[in-house]
Design a protein around this motif. Sequence first.
Motif, PDB file in Angstrom:
ATOM      1  N   SER A 355       0.820  -1.216   0.000  1.00 53.30           N
ATOM      2  CA  SER A 355       0.000   0.000   0.000  1.00 53.30           C
ATOM      3  C   SER A 355       0.855   1.267   0.000  1.00 53.30           C
ATOM      4  O   SER A 355       1.920   1.294   0.614  1.00 53.30           O
ATOM      5  N   PRO A 356       0.375   2.317  -0.695  1.00 53.26           N
ATOM      6  CA  PRO A 356      -0.878   2.385  -1.442  1.00 53.26           C
ATOM      7  C   PRO A 356      -0.734   1.773  -2.831  1.00 53.26           C
ATOM      8  O   PRO A 356       0.280   1.975  -3.500  1.00 53.26           O
ATOM      9  N   LEU A 357      -1.764   1.036  -3.238  1.00 52.67           N
ATOM     10  CA  LEU A 357      -1.756   0.448  -4.577  1.00 52.67           C
ATOM     11  C   LEU A 357      -2.334   1.469  -5.546  1.00 52.67           C
ATOM     12  O   LEU A 357      -3.448   1.330  -6.045  1.00 52.67           O
ATOM     13  N   GLU A 358      -1.555   2.506  -5.793  1.00 52.44           N
ATOM     14  CA  GLU A 358      -2.010   3.646  -6.580  1.00 52.44           C
ATOM     15  C   GLU A 358      -1.041   3.914  -7.724  1.00 52.44           C
ATOM     16  O   GLU A 358       0.156   3.646  -7.635  1.00 52.44           O
ATOM     17  N   MET A 359      -1.569   4.512  -8.783  1.00 50.23           N
ATOM     18  CA  MET A 359      -0.766   4.776  -9.971  1.00 50.23           C
ATOM     19  C   MET A 359       0.381   5.741  -9.684  1.00 50.23           C
ATOM     20  O   MET A 359       1.511   5.548 -10.141  1.00 50.23           O
ATOM     21  N   PHE A 360       0.099   6.817  -8.928  1.00 53.91           N
ATOM     22  CA  PHE A 360       1.159   7.793  -8.669  1.00 53.91           C
ATOM     23  C   PHE A 360       2.314   7.133  -7.938  1.00 53.91           C
ATOM     24  O   PHE A 360       3.484   7.418  -8.212  1.00 53.91           O
ATOM     25  N   LYS A 361       1.994   6.240  -6.999  1.00 55.24           N
ATOM     26  CA  LYS A 361       3.053   5.561  -6.243  1.00 55.24           C
ATOM     27  C   LYS A 361       3.868   4.656  -7.148  1.00 55.24           C
ATOM     28  O   LYS A 361       5.103   4.618  -7.068  1.00 55.24           O
ATOM     29  N   ALA A 362       3.196   3.940  -8.044  1.00 54.87           N
ATOM     30  CA  ALA A 362       3.907   3.052  -8.962  1.00 54.87           C
ATOM     31  C   ALA A 362       4.900   3.839  -9.813  1.00 54.87           C
ATOM     32  O   ALA A 362       6.074   3.475  -9.931  1.00 54.87           O
ATOM     33  N   ARG A 363       4.420   4.927 -10.401  1.00 55.41           N
ATOM     34  CA  ARG A 363       5.300   5.714 -11.261  1.00 55.41           C
ATOM     35  C   ARG A 363       6.455   6.334 -10.480  1.00 55.41           C
ATOM     36  O   ARG A 363       7.608   6.322 -10.934  1.00 55.41           O
ATOM     37  N   LYS A 364       6.148   6.858  -9.298  1.00 59.78           N
ATOM     38  CA  LYS A 364       7.189   7.540  -8.524  1.00 59.78           C
ATOM     39  C   LYS A 364       8.221   6.573  -7.962  1.00 59.78           C
ATOM     40  O   LYS A 364       9.412   6.894  -7.896  1.00 59.78           O
ATOM     41  N   CYS A 365       7.794   5.389  -7.541  1.00 59.98           N
ATOM     42  CA  CYS A 365       8.809   4.482  -6.994  1.00 59.98           C
ATOM     43  C   CYS A 365       9.638   3.855  -8.116  1.00 59.98           C
ATOM     44  O   CYS A 365      10.821   3.537  -7.912  1.00 59.98           O
ATOM     45  N   GLY A 366       9.066   3.715  -9.331  1.00 54.28           N
ATOM     46  CA  GLY A 366       9.900   3.319 -10.467  1.00 54.28           C
ATOM     47  C   GLY A 366      10.968   4.358 -10.748  1.00 54.28           C
ATOM     48  O   GLY A 366      12.139   4.035 -10.984  1.00 54.28           O
ATOM     49  N   MET A 367      10.573   5.626 -10.711  1.00 54.45           N
ATOM     50  CA  MET A 367      11.509   6.733 -10.893  1.00 54.45           C
ATOM     51  C   MET A 367      12.555   6.751  -9.777  1.00 54.45           C
ATOM     52  O   MET A 367      13.747   6.988 -10.030  1.00 54.45           O
ATOM     53  N   THR A 368      12.117   6.466  -8.551  1.00 55.12           N
ATOM     54  CA  THR A 368      13.037   6.469  -7.407  1.00 55.12           C
ATOM     55  C   THR A 368      14.110   5.408  -7.570  1.00 55.12           C
ATOM     56  O   THR A 368      15.302   5.661  -7.352  1.00 55.12           O
TER      57      THR A 368
END
Length: 518
Positions: A355-368
């Motif tokens: 969590s959170p299973l959200e799009m913004f988190k997916a994109r940002k942690c890929g970038m991270t």
Amino acid sequence: MQLNNVTLGIAEWRDLIRRVEIGEVREPLVNIDDSDAAPWDAIFVGGGAAGRFGAAYLKAMGGRPLVVDRWPFLGGSCPHQACVPHHLFSEAARELDYMRWNSGTLWFPKFDDSTASILDLISLFRSGRAAAHAFMNWQTKEQLGVEYVLNAEATVIDCHTVNVADGSYTARNLVLATGAQTAHPRIPGIRKRGVFDFASLIEDLDYEPTKCVIVGGSKVAMEYGSFFQATGCQTTILSRSPLMRGTSLHHVDEDLRIFVVSGMRARGLTVHEDSATLEILGDEHVEGVRARLADGAEIVLDTDFVLLATGELPATAELVRTLGIELDEHGFVEVDTQMRTSVAGVYAVGDLIGSPLEMFKARKCGMTAARNIMGEPYTLDLSQYPDFLHTTYEVTWVGLTEQEAREKYGEIIVIQMPPNGLDQPIPLPLAEGSMLYAFTRPEITGYQKAVFDARSRRLVGAHHVGFGAKDAFQYLDHLIKRGITIDELGEMNELFLNPEHFIQLSRLRAGQHALHDL
């Protein structure tokens, strides 16, 4: 199928994906520049939002990423089975809601819910989803310059090596981005025909449901349940906890929660909180659900359709066996704020880390992950973020609830619409999207609340139910983190009629030396 030296247009990509899906093409879709001798900086196992954005960021920084995905397209479950259909269904629910409340008035015909079809909306979505798939395949190859192998299952060999089809690829780093799937609880009868989750609903529904029971109280339960009910499919939610009080949702204000759940019930949806699902009944096809309610009574609900909305879990067993990575108490991959797992050189991103299973988190942690792999130390803070769900409304919030703010700051002030203590409903908050409600059903126009620390005058929480304000909350999140005050909000320029009234309401109070509730 080697595609590196071939330029496919959107229509050609759509046709190729379709041919894969119907079994005409079975080979991997390979976009690798064999003439490039540069080593791989990272292999992204999974090409959903986290993998695709992470790889694109790493490429933009001068690195060489490789993305591998079992599907013949990039983008993952969001455009294929998850986010995009839920937004389509939520928009349909909103339109149907307007038609119901205004049935037989103004220019609205008498509403006939027999013309609203769940199956028709699913068919509409299925017929159009390939456009997003085709675009992401094209953009990632032609515009972003990212290499990939699609339509091929990846096998992780060690922390540097992945086998794909007939090839073996080695990189300095491995980024795991394999996502999560619906958690299937141990309920007798759960494998019967007529039991779906969000993914199988899209792929397998082949009849028009007449009654629905939703097991679970997640966002999926509220969003899909509101859609089903709006179409005329009588829907019951069986939730183990109060709606919007699960561990996957944070900072949900109680007044907002009451408005949302009451609104669902006002639209005919039955909600049993603190209940337990005991058994799914029927021979081969679902015929009913047996449940225990909060007071201990057992009931049987007749239904021909069950939706599982019981949260998601990642498939991590193979990764643990191969790599020895550590998991958290819920079975998700444990990472630090730089997306590093317990194994050196291995990162994990997206839904795989929980969590959170959200799009913004997916994109940002890929970038991270990409930034850290390329030598730029970067951390991701997920302690506070804007969140939302749909019923027949947009429901959006960011920052602290009123109760959390009182506990943290002691003295707070609250600005809300409609205010408490009115002797009759008023059409506030009012904006485009709710004007008809304002003049026909003012009691369901919407709800909003802003919470301020009275001493520092800073905005610490914002909560909204209505239409058209959702996008503003990504900017409110930015402003809250930078300490925006009620005085600064009052100095901003607003558009009239704007759905988030926080600016003009702040202006009504910003002149006060000692702030008071409004």
